[in-house]
Write a protein that holds these residues in place. Sequence first.
Motif: not given
Length: 497
Positions: A411-435
């Motif tokens: 799962v590709l997961f975009t976020t602007g606020r951030g989140t640590p969770f993942g489901t039962f397959v690799p859950t890739m976090k993609v940030s909307t902003n550099t900070p």
Amino acid sequence: MKNILQIHENDNIALALRNLRKGERFTVNGIELELKEDIERGHKVAIWPLQKGEHLIKYGFPIGHLLEDIAIGDWVHTHNAKTNLSGTQEYSYSQKLVENPFKNEQLTFKGYRRENGTVGIRNELWVVPTVGCVNGIAEKILKRFEKEVGDLAPFDNMLVFKHNYGCSQLGDDHENTKQILLNAVNHPNAGGVLVLGLGCENNEMVRFKEGLGNIDENRIKFLVSQDVTDEIEAGVQLVKEIHAYVQGDRREDVPLSELKIGLKCGGSDGFSGITANPLLGRLSDFLIAQGGTTVLTEVPEMFGAEEILMERAENEEIFHKIVDLINDFKEYFLKFEQPVYENPSPGNKAGGITTLEDKSLGCTQKAGTSPVVDVLKYGEVLQKKGLNLLSAPGNDLIASSALAAAGCQMVLFTTGRGTPFGTFVPTMKVSTNTPLYESKPHWIDFNAGLLVEEDLSPEVVLRDFIDYIIKVANGEFVNNEENDFRELAIFKTGVTL
């Protein structure tokens, strides 16, 4: 880096790309403006005078209407704008398809080809409880197994699918629990599975086994705890049998067409629709050009942008499936006397999301421009390659679990606020902003903020993203795996006994 951005030439607002201060002056598309107040990064500023009741335009589409007159340079947000959405509506079929901009490059990754022809990107050992009562037993089985065996290879990892369901449920809730767990047992990321029951639950083991269809009994074992004297010892023995059988498992070259990727966003902000979500959209089109599959879900975050998806239906039958997907979910809201438009969370609003249309028009960009080839009900498994829509709510854990259960290997997961969770397959976090990427490197895997903050071309960022996704498909862990943050959440709508 730019300071302010008009996304579409017809927009009557612009987006602040950094924290802007009252009195600063800018020129946007030939229009000069002076800020009337401070405006935070990701929020909106009016770029011409607007009257009460007038549509607020972003991405070239209405995202709501104004509650008062505003002047050039005013901040536009929830205090002076409101959604246009209400209940269900009728739609007409009008197809608008575009050619995929990408070509098949015949790329490969190294995956696990299963006996039934499916492909996994992980080779994990899973314990799937039929009922939440045995969650603790499942954990003890894996702990003792690891202690006695030592070397888990060729398993990449071990996981208990902890949940609190499987009993005291009726109707759709019982079926949803059963189906999601069945799908998990059959998922190709699992090299071996122990299905663990208690013995008195509604989710009976006999019927559960029938629902699995043809299985490899060397990889999938079953244990009912009430049927044995020492359930821990019995469970460890079954897991050891699985472990012995899988010793020959190896990765092999597999075409990218075998990848099935879920598209999800959470903790969106004003940058979601201009960085991370469009990046996922380009990735989706690229993967589909290779013969692969992507899945968009979060139905409430299609409200207000659904007609764009309907125009991309492969045929009229799929169009009517999309209409049902949207209106059925609206009816779900209305059944419980809840508004269909009250979706942006406090975090969304703090990040610059004003209305549900604002959120949806950004959210649906994850689906790129490809035709919609199928629409899945909650709990259904992918049947067609290409872009699919899946019925599930916006809730991060439930929607991500539904994507995995549908057969997505990641799962590709975009976020602007951030989140640590993942489901039962690799859950890739993609940030909307550099900070965010810089402050949470232990959460975020890829930074899409580079698209505006270092002004890199979409082509360059996409190529880096494709390379990284292939590395993950080849076995490189993403942060939720490194942190061992992995969850299963099941959709519930009815009575608990």
